[in-house]
Design an enzyme around this catalytic site. Structure first.
Site, PDB file in Angstrom:
ATOM      1  N   ARG A  92      57.768   7.917 -28.365  1.00  0.00           N
ATOM      2  CA  ARG A  92      59.458   8.855 -28.920  1.00  0.00           C
ATOM      3  C   ARG A  92      58.510   9.402 -29.802  1.00  0.00           C
ATOM      4  NH1 ARG A  92      61.384   2.920 -29.473  1.00  0.00           N
ATOM      5  NH2 ARG A  92      61.344   2.144 -27.071  1.00  0.00           N
ATOM      6  N   VAL A  93      57.754   9.110 -29.942  1.00  0.00           N
ATOM      7  CA  VAL A  93      57.799  10.867 -31.318  1.00  0.00           C
ATOM      8  C   VAL A  93      55.949  11.329 -30.731  1.00  0.00           C
ATOM      9  CG1 VAL A  93      58.989   9.208 -32.729  1.00  0.00           C
ATOM     10  CG2 VAL A  93      56.366   8.834 -32.991  1.00  0.00           C
TER      11      VAL A  93
END
Ligand code: ATP
Ligand code: MG
Lengths: 510, 130
Positions: free
Chosen positions: A374-375
């Site tokens: 997600r990052v």
């Protein structure tokens, strides 16, 4: 400064003759490594308790009439009625660079027979995670050396990426590969005298593993020359549940030291399923109420407070980071069980390993559709983004088309081409274990695949072609690779150069 | 014997009813025990055993044991007693005992607090220091 204070303290303690107050209690009940102690009215939560003869305990349950404590180490010498005293200290482990290259147990004591650990500082095992003010977002990559991960599920420094899969699907291998890859990068930067490179130190925490498995891991790390940058914390299956429960926290404290001192560290928790089981055992013998799957109600908090401690600190607080790669073992691919869902929701993404893929020979058996980061994409280098941007989508499309193509034979040319390309990309992503690939080689290979230079190579010869191309690029075109590694992006000039090199290679490749 | 939560709660309530100004009243304790035995409520044995435990812990909390190597002179005794009363409040049962093992000095225990100023303890601390 803190040294000065300690010195003064020690000197004052030396001349003090007055009597100090101690808080004592008596063991009322002992069994399964848990003691119930009467008295101890001043005990704090998580305080170390002194049972005498070098046996220590940890106060975990503070009740109205008694204290429930788990014993660290050998509890067979503890007797009913024995006196116990508080120490006023929390459980601490040694931290620092002196631990690199060592194998230690939960309490930070060496178990590798290489003499005592040289450390100046200790950290409490339980610590509050850094707050929002001290953090910043993830922006630097962790190069795992595994092409499928670096291209499609990139991991950044300070991220928490879960590795999840059934037994024996290569979970540990991904962690070990990452350690080896980073050790090589550290070593290369050291040799080149690169001051800008931020070395990444690794901590491998083995919880509830077989001793033989841990020995194998240590062997692999030693052979790959990764041990000088690695700390191994072991609480094997034969250690007490208490030690298994505390080991990840001890490892985390060691990692935090690097983060607090402006360095980068990576921690692998292998694995948190066994950790949860150990915690369940501790909780049940402490007679805490149990909930779903007999886990105590705070098992979510157990893992969230552990994983929250990995972070990327901002410049004002030293710019350090702690990246966590927790591992979870699922049963028959069931990710909706209690512990897997908990840890999935805590982490910043997961790498999902599939048994089917593993046995089809797609190794590492990463399921691209179910894996996300997600990052991490913020931390990916530009060259990688340029070549890998569309690859995840292409692969997903390929899977769909391939399933569809099983039913009919006459496909239009475009679909056919997509399937052929997909087959080759799957092949390109196959990678043997303990064999990390540098990021510039990954980018070059992916560029080659994306631009159709592998399309006329037979699927079964792709791996061979890829290996030869890598060798060709690293030996004959090392200047180009060095430039790519330095610029970290595929400029027009570099692309042209790469194109020329690949075309040249293709002419010689049979 | 399994002591249920309910029994624990009941015992605690009985124990509270025995407190007068925060101190345990011996007569009330005796009365409570007699009453419970006479009435035999559900699970009374469990209630009584937990009640006994609470009383025992309370008594321990309010008992000061003072050990010394030799017999203490009267003025020292009263001095220690008043000091302890100042720190722990009134209602402390003070008992004096002789223990030659201490070699010298005093060892005072009030509840789970221990003040060990004996020579034995200092020797032990010294031995640990090596
Ligand atoms: N990329 C790979 N290529 C070839 N073999 C691999 C690869 N990755 C893993 N293996 C093999 O698969 C087996 C299982 O790997 P590993 O021990 O990493 O799995 P695991 O999921 O950690 O297993 P466990 O459930 O026992 O912890 C090992 O024998 C390993 O050699
Ligand atoms: Mg494993």
């Amino acid at each position: 400064m803190s040294n000065l204070l300690q010195e003064i303290e020690a000197q004052i303690a030396g001349v003090k003759t007055s009597v100090t107050k101690q808080n004592v209690g008596a063991v009322r009940e002992i069994g399964d490594g848990v003691a119930k102690i009467e008295g101890l009215t001043d005990a704090m939560l998580n305080e170390m308790l002194d049972f005498g003869n070098g046996v220590t305990g940890l106060a975990l349950n503070l009740e109205e009439t008694e204290v429930g404590a788990i014993i660290l180490g050998d509890y067979t010498s503890v007797k009913e009625g024995q006196e116990v005293r508080t120490t006023g200290r929390l459980l601490q482990v040694p931290v620092g660079k002196g631990l690199l290259g060592r194998v230690v147990n939960t309490l930070g004591q060496p178990v590798d027979g290489k003499g005592p650990v040289k450390n100046e500082t200790s950290y409490p095992v339980e610590k509050i995670a850094p707050g929002i003010i001290r953090r910043r977002s993830v922006s630097q990559p962790v190069q795992t050396g595994i092409m499928a991960i670096d291209a499609m599920i990139p991991i950044g420094r300070g991220q928490r990426e879960l590795i999840i899969g059934d037994r024996s699907t290569g979970k540990t291998t991904i962690g070990i590969d990452t350690i080896i890859s980073n050790a090589r990068l550290n070593k290369a930067a050291e040799a080149a005298g690169d001051k800008e490179y931020r070395p990444l130190y690794s901590i491998y925490v083995g919880v509830g593993q077989k001793q033989s498995n841990i020995a194998r891991v240590i062997n692999v790390l030693e052979e790959a020359g990764a041990m000088p940058y690695t700390i191994v914390v072991v609480a094997s299956a034969s250690d007490s549940a208490t030690n298994q429960y505390l080991a990840p926290f001890a490892g985390c404290a060691m990692g935090e030291w690097f983060m607090d001192n402006g360095m980068d560290a990576l921690i692998i928790f292998d694995d948190l399923s066994k950790h949860a089981v150990a915690y369940r055992q501790v909780s049940l013998v402490l007679k805490r109420p149990s909930g779903r799957e007999a886990y105590p109600g705070d098992v979510f908090y157990l893992h969230s407070r552990l994983l929250e401690r990995s972070a990327r600190l901002n410049e004002k607080y030293g710019n350090g980071s702690l990246t966590a790669l927790p591992i979870i073992e699922t049963q028959l691919g069931d990710v909706s069980a209690y512990i897997p869902t908990n840890v999935i929701s805590i982490t910043d993404g997961q790498i999902y390993l599939e048994t089917d893929l593993f046995y089809q020979g797609v190794r590492p058996a990463i399921s691209v559709g179910l894996s996300v980061s997600r990052v991490g994409s913020a931390a990916q280098i530009k060259a990688m983004k340029q070549v890998a941007g569309r690859i995840k989508l292409d692969l997903a499309q390929f899977r769909e088309l391939a399933a569809f193509a099983q039913f009919g034979s006459d496909l239009d040319a475009a679909t056919q081409a997509k399937i052929e390309r997909g087959k080759r990309i799957v092949e390109v992503f196959k990678q043997p274990q303990y064999n990390p690939i540098s990021v510039e080689a990954q980018a070059a290979i992916l560029w080659t695949a994306q631009n159709g230079y592998f399309d006329d190579v037979a699927v079964e010869k792709i791996k061979d072609c890829q290996n030869k191309l890598t060798e060709y690029l690293t030996t004959r075109k090392s200047a180009l690779m060095a430039k790519l590694a330095k610029e970290k992006a595929l400029s027009d000039a570099l692309t042209a150069e790469l194109k020329a090199a690949v075309t040249e290679f293709k002419q010689t490749y049979k | 014997m399994k002591i249920t939560k309910q029994a624990r709660r009941d015992a605690k309530q009985l124990f509270r009813s025995c407190l007068v100004n925060g101190l345990l009243d011996e007569n009330r304790v005796r009365q409570v025990v007699q009453q419970v035995i006479a009435q035999k409520p559900r699970g009374y044995l469990a209630i009584l055993s937990h009640f006994q435990r609470l009383v025992r812990l309370d008594v321990a909390r309010r008992t000061a044991g003072i050990e010394s190597a030799i017999q203490l002179p009267e003025n020292l005794r009263t001095g220690v007693q008043t000091n302890l009363a100042r720190r722990y409040g009134p209602g402390l049962n003070v008992s004096f005992a002789q223990n030659p093992d201490l070699i010298g000095g005093l060892r005072v225990q009030v509840g789970s607090d221990v003040y060990d100023g004996s020579i034995r303890a200092r020797l032990a601390a010294l031995a640990e220091g090596f």
